[in-house]
Design a protein around this motif. Structure first.
Motif, mmCIF file in Angstrom:
data_model
loop_
_atom_site.group_PDB
_atom_site.id
_atom_site.type_symbol
_atom_site.label_atom_id
_atom_site.label_comp_id
_atom_site.label_asym_id
_atom_site.label_seq_id
_atom_site.Cartn_x
_atom_site.Cartn_y
_atom_site.Cartn_z
ATOM 1 N N ASN A 1 -11.732 -1.156 -12.377
ATOM 2 C CA ASN A 1 -11.801 -0.748 -10.977
ATOM 3 C C ASN A 1 -10.666 0.218 -10.612
ATOM 4 O O ASN A 1 -9.692 0.365 -11.334
ATOM 5 C CB ASN A 1 -11.793 -1.968 -10.048
ATOM 6 C CG ASN A 1 -10.616 -2.884 -10.284
ATOM 7 O OD1 ASN A 1 -10.175 -3.078 -11.411
ATOM 8 N ND2 ASN A 1 -10.103 -3.472 -9.216
ATOM 9 N N PHE A 2 -10.843 0.891 -9.462
ATOM 10 C CA PHE A 2 -9.876 1.836 -8.904
ATOM 11 C C PHE A 2 -9.623 3.013 -9.854
ATOM 12 O O PHE A 2 -8.493 3.314 -10.227
ATOM 13 C CB PHE A 2 -8.574 1.128 -8.534
ATOM 14 C CG PHE A 2 -8.760 0.026 -7.539
ATOM 15 C CD1 PHE A 2 -9.301 0.284 -6.288
ATOM 16 C CD2 PHE A 2 -8.433 -1.286 -7.861
ATOM 17 C CE1 PHE A 2 -9.489 -0.739 -5.365
ATOM 18 C CE2 PHE A 2 -8.617 -2.309 -6.942
ATOM 19 C CZ PHE A 2 -9.152 -2.038 -5.694
ATOM 20 N N THR A 3 -10.706 3.702 -10.215
ATOM 21 C CA THR A 3 -10.609 4.841 -11.129
ATOM 22 C C THR A 3 -10.618 6.174 -10.394
ATOM 23 O O THR A 3 -10.611 7.228 -11.039
ATOM 24 C CB THR A 3 -11.782 4.826 -12.120
ATOM 25 O OG1 THR A 3 -13.017 4.872 -11.378
ATOM 26 C CG2 THR A 3 -11.760 3.566 -12.975
ATOM 27 N N GLU A 4 -10.620 6.174 -9.062
ATOM 28 C CA GLU A 4 -10.837 7.400 -8.296
ATOM 29 C C GLU A 4 -9.561 8.087 -7.829
ATOM 30 O O GLU A 4 -9.633 9.059 -7.065
ATOM 31 C CB GLU A 4 -11.716 7.106 -7.066
ATOM 32 C CG GLU A 4 -13.067 6.473 -7.365
ATOM 33 C CD GLU A 4 -13.035 4.952 -7.388
ATOM 34 O OE1 GLU A 4 -14.106 4.337 -7.566
ATOM 35 O OE2 GLU A 4 -11.936 4.373 -7.234
ATOM 36 N N PHE A 5 -8.381 7.611 -8.247
ATOM 37 C CA PHE A 5 -7.135 8.177 -7.728
ATOM 38 C C PHE A 5 -6.924 9.639 -8.128
ATOM 39 O O PHE A 5 -6.110 10.329 -7.516
ATOM 40 C CB PHE A 5 -5.941 7.336 -8.176
ATOM 41 C CG PHE A 5 -5.695 6.122 -7.325
ATOM 42 C CD1 PHE A 5 -5.343 6.240 -5.990
ATOM 43 C CD2 PHE A 5 -5.823 4.850 -7.850
ATOM 44 C CE1 PHE A 5 -5.118 5.131 -5.197
ATOM 45 C CE2 PHE A 5 -5.590 3.721 -7.073
ATOM 46 C CZ PHE A 5 -5.241 3.860 -5.743
ATOM 47 N N ASP A 6 -7.637 10.116 -9.142
ATOM 48 C CA ASP A 6 -7.454 11.499 -9.556
ATOM 49 C C ASP A 6 -8.180 12.486 -8.649
ATOM 50 O O ASP A 6 -7.992 13.702 -8.792
ATOM 51 C CB ASP A 6 -7.920 11.689 -11.002
ATOM 52 C CG ASP A 6 -9.399 11.388 -11.187
ATOM 53 O OD1 ASP A 6 -9.984 10.704 -10.320
ATOM 54 O OD2 ASP A 6 -9.970 11.825 -12.209
ATOM 55 N N ARG A 7 -8.973 12.001 -7.695
ATOM 56 C CA ARG A 7 -9.760 12.924 -6.875
ATOM 57 C C ARG A 7 -9.893 12.523 -5.411
ATOM 58 O O ARG A 7 -10.416 13.306 -4.618
ATOM 59 C CB ARG A 7 -11.159 13.082 -7.472
ATOM 60 C CG ARG A 7 -11.922 11.779 -7.623
ATOM 61 C CD ARG A 7 -13.176 11.962 -8.483
ATOM 62 N NE ARG A 7 -13.938 10.724 -8.643
ATOM 63 C CZ ARG A 7 -13.681 9.804 -9.551
ATOM 64 N NH1 ARG A 7 -12.667 9.975 -10.396
ATOM 65 N NH2 ARG A 7 -14.422 8.716 -9.648
ATOM 66 N N GLU A 8 -9.469 11.345 -5.023
ATOM 67 C CA GLU A 8 -9.664 10.867 -3.663
ATOM 68 C C GLU A 8 -8.331 10.459 -3.036
ATOM 69 O O GLU A 8 -7.402 10.043 -3.735
ATOM 70 C CB GLU A 8 -10.596 9.638 -3.643
ATOM 71 C CG GLU A 8 -12.014 9.899 -4.128
ATOM 72 C CD GLU A 8 -12.888 10.527 -3.063
ATOM 73 O OE1 GLU A 8 -12.366 10.855 -1.979
ATOM 74 O OE2 GLU A 8 -14.095 10.698 -3.314
ATOM 75 N N PRO A 9 -8.207 10.563 -1.699
ATOM 76 C CA PRO A 9 -7.027 9.998 -1.029
ATOM 77 C C PRO A 9 -6.952 8.494 -1.270
ATOM 78 O O PRO A 9 -7.974 7.822 -1.479
ATOM 79 C CB PRO A 9 -7.281 10.305 0.447
ATOM 80 C CG PRO A 9 -8.324 11.360 0.475
ATOM 81 C CD PRO A 9 -9.153 11.172 -0.746
ATOM 82 N N SER A 10 -5.758 7.965 -1.211
ATOM 83 C CA SER A 10 -5.552 6.545 -1.473
ATOM 84 C C SER A 10 -6.429 5.667 -0.582
ATOM 85 O O SER A 10 -6.996 4.670 -1.044
ATOM 86 C CB SER A 10 -4.078 6.191 -1.261
ATOM 87 O OG SER A 10 -3.878 4.793 -1.307
ATOM 88 N N GLY A 11 -6.529 6.013 0.696
ATOM 89 C CA GLY A 11 -7.318 5.194 1.604
ATOM 90 C C GLY A 11 -8.777 5.126 1.203
ATOM 91 O O GLY A 11 -9.416 4.068 1.306
ATOM 92 N N ARG A 12 -9.312 6.236 0.728
ATOM 93 C CA ARG A 12 -10.706 6.272 0.291
ATOM 94 C C ARG A 12 -10.904 5.413 -0.952
ATOM 95 O O ARG A 12 -11.898 4.696 -1.089
ATOM 96 C CB ARG A 12 -11.112 7.713 0.018
ATOM 97 C CG ARG A 12 -12.552 7.906 -0.435
ATOM 98 C CD ARG A 12 -13.534 7.750 0.703
ATOM 99 N NE ARG A 12 -14.877 8.168 0.277
ATOM 100 C CZ ARG A 12 -15.951 8.096 1.037
ATOM 101 N NH1 ARG A 12 -15.849 7.634 2.276
ATOM 102 N NH2 ARG A 12 -17.127 8.473 0.596
ATOM 103 N N ASN B 1 0.815 -1.202 0.000
ATOM 104 C CA ASN B 1 0.000 0.000 0.000
ATOM 105 C C ASN B 1 0.856 1.263 0.000
ATOM 106 O O ASN B 1 2.076 1.211 0.201
ATOM 107 C CB ASN B 1 -0.896 0.020 1.238
ATOM 108 C CG ASN B 1 -1.987 -1.026 1.183
ATOM 109 O OD1 ASN B 1 -2.666 -1.167 0.174
ATOM 110 N ND2 ASN B 1 -2.160 -1.771 2.273
ATOM 111 N N ILE B 2 0.190 2.404 -0.179
ATOM 112 C CA ILE B 2 0.792 3.706 0.081
ATOM 113 C C ILE B 2 0.000 4.350 1.218
ATOM 114 O O ILE B 2 -0.965 3.767 1.721
ATOM 115 C CB ILE B 2 0.813 4.590 -1.182
ATOM 116 C CG1 ILE B 2 -0.608 4.804 -1.735
ATOM 117 C CG2 ILE B 2 1.725 3.974 -2.226
ATOM 118 C CD1 ILE B 2 -0.663 5.750 -2.927
ATOM 119 N N GLY B 3 0.409 5.522 1.676
ATOM 120 C CA GLY B 3 -0.231 6.144 2.822
ATOM 121 C C GLY B 3 -1.720 6.363 2.614
ATOM 122 O O GLY B 3 -2.166 6.742 1.526
ATOM 123 N N LEU B 4 -2.510 6.153 3.657
ATOM 124 C CA LEU B 4 -3.959 6.318 3.562
ATOM 125 C C LEU B 4 -4.339 7.722 3.105
ATOM 126 O O LEU B 4 -5.301 7.903 2.345
ATOM 127 C CB LEU B 4 -4.612 6.038 4.920
ATOM 128 C CG LEU B 4 -4.696 4.583 5.378
ATOM 129 C CD1 LEU B 4 -5.253 4.516 6.795
ATOM 130 C CD2 LEU B 4 -5.563 3.755 4.426
#
Length: 373
Positions: free
Chosen positions: A325-336, A290-293
């Motif tokens: 899946n996992f398309t939200e990295f452009d707008r959400e923190p990694s944990g979210r 993982n990376i930081g939450l």
């Protein structure tokens, strides 16, 4: 080590094998870095041989873990855990709206959850926390063996990320900015059993997907084929077990952080059949780095040498894949992003522990066929 040509095709029909022992010599390390660069940009998967980690102690426990009495497994079922850790029975997980036909235990490196009830903490802070373990008297020594294994692969993953940075023309420490302090980091693992089915065909052990984090290290712990990766043309390529290797692949977070240089590759597992090699169930042990939450990938911009970016451009655009899946990295923190993925995969756990997010994703409850990502 397999030997791609000096100008390898950006498409692929097999997964390259890299010899990890080559990093120990200044004579052979450049050769390793060159082939690593090709694997990262054009394939997104690789075999890693000669890794100094003993896997035999863990694999010896695997059949006994799944042979535990059903009530002992149910005592640590995942629905008990806000952290999505514990036991999942056959058919309890979904990918792209279809049931994954596998039984599994999710464990993680030791961690104390940051989330405190009533304090208004972000919901994704609860994603990480302590594992649930089988009763020690039923499987003596298993917990210590699994924790040792997870910590060993954790160290391997940190070492490997430095090599990856070098392959992209960056300082070895360049990617450490994406991790939190040691006490705020947790990495996850699974031990998975895919039951053998009698009918030949393409039964879904786990459906087409990407992994979320930076790196995955997979131990294929039995002789069955089943893992497949999707190449640039959309064809499915077998990744059969090779004794003494890990299979390493890129997650969506790393693809985003490297501006598409490192390629996250769609992959799936077909249910084992008599024709797929081996006898009995297929076993595997993935480790997810993982990376930081709280890390927001848009707040960290890496500067790559122009000659490295040209290699990405020469690959061209990746065609449509079966994974979304996992398309939200452009707008959400990694944990979210990770929490959203877990909710979609394990709606029963989410409905109990994350009811508000569950209702956002499943406003009408979980349909008979769970909606695709």
């Amino acid at each position: 080590m397999s030997s791609p040509s000096s100008s390898p095709s950006p498409n692929f029909s097999s997964v390259p094998i890299l010899d990890y022992s080559q990093i120990l010599s200044p004579t052979t390390k450049p050769h390793f870095i060159h082939h690593l660069q090709h694997a990262l940009i054009n394939v997104g998967f690789l075999y890693l041989s000669n890794v100094p980690i003993d896997t035999s102690a863990l694999t010896a426990y695997i059949p006994g873990l799944f042979a535990l009495p059903q009530d002992a497994k149910d005592d640590i079922r995942m629905s008990n855990s806000k952290h999505f850790l514990g036991y999942s029975k056959l058919g309890a997980e979904f990918t792209k709206g279809r049931t994954d036909w596998r039984e599994q235990f999710d464990f993680a490196t030791p961690h104390v959850s940051r989330g405190v009830d009533g304090r208004g903490d972000p919901d994704y802070w609860y994603l990480w926390g302590p594992s649930q373990w089988p009763d020690e008297s039923l499987l003596p020594g298993f917990k210590a063996t699994m924790e040792r294994y997870l910590l060993d692969v954790q160290q391997l993953s940190y070492d490997f990320i430095g090599l990856l940075a070098e392959a992209f023309g960056l300082p070895p420490e360049a990617l450490k900015q994406y991790y939190d302090t040691d006490e705020r980091m947790q990495h996850r693992g699974k031990i998975v059993r895919y039951p053998q089915t009698e009918a030949d065909g393409e039964g879904q052990g786990v459906g087409p997907h990407y992994d979320a984090g930076f790196l995955t290290f997979l131990l294929q712990a039995s002789d069955h084929k089943g893992l497949q990766v999707q190449n640039l043309s959309g064809d499915w390529i077998d990744v059969p077990p090779i004794p003494g290797t890990f299979v390493v692949n890129i997650g969506k977070a790393l693809e985003f952080a490297t501006q598409g240089l490192a390629r996250a590759t769609s992959h799936r597992v077909l249910s084992p059949t008599p024709a797929s090699g081996g006898t009995g169930p297929r076993y595997s042990v993935p480790f997810f780095q993982n990376i930081g939450l709280d890390t927001k990938l848009t707040e960290h911009v890496l500067e790559f040498p122009p000659e490295i970016l040209k290699l990405r451009d020469a690959r061209g655009r990746v065609g449509a894949t079966d994974s979304v899946n996992f398309t939200e990295f452009d707008r959400e923190p990694s944990g979210r992003v990770n929490l959203i993925g877990r909710v979609k995969s394990h709606p029963d756990v989410a409905e109990r522990h994350y009811p508000e997010l569950f209702k956002q994703i499943f406003p009408n409850g979980v349909p008979k066929e769970v909606s695709a990502y």
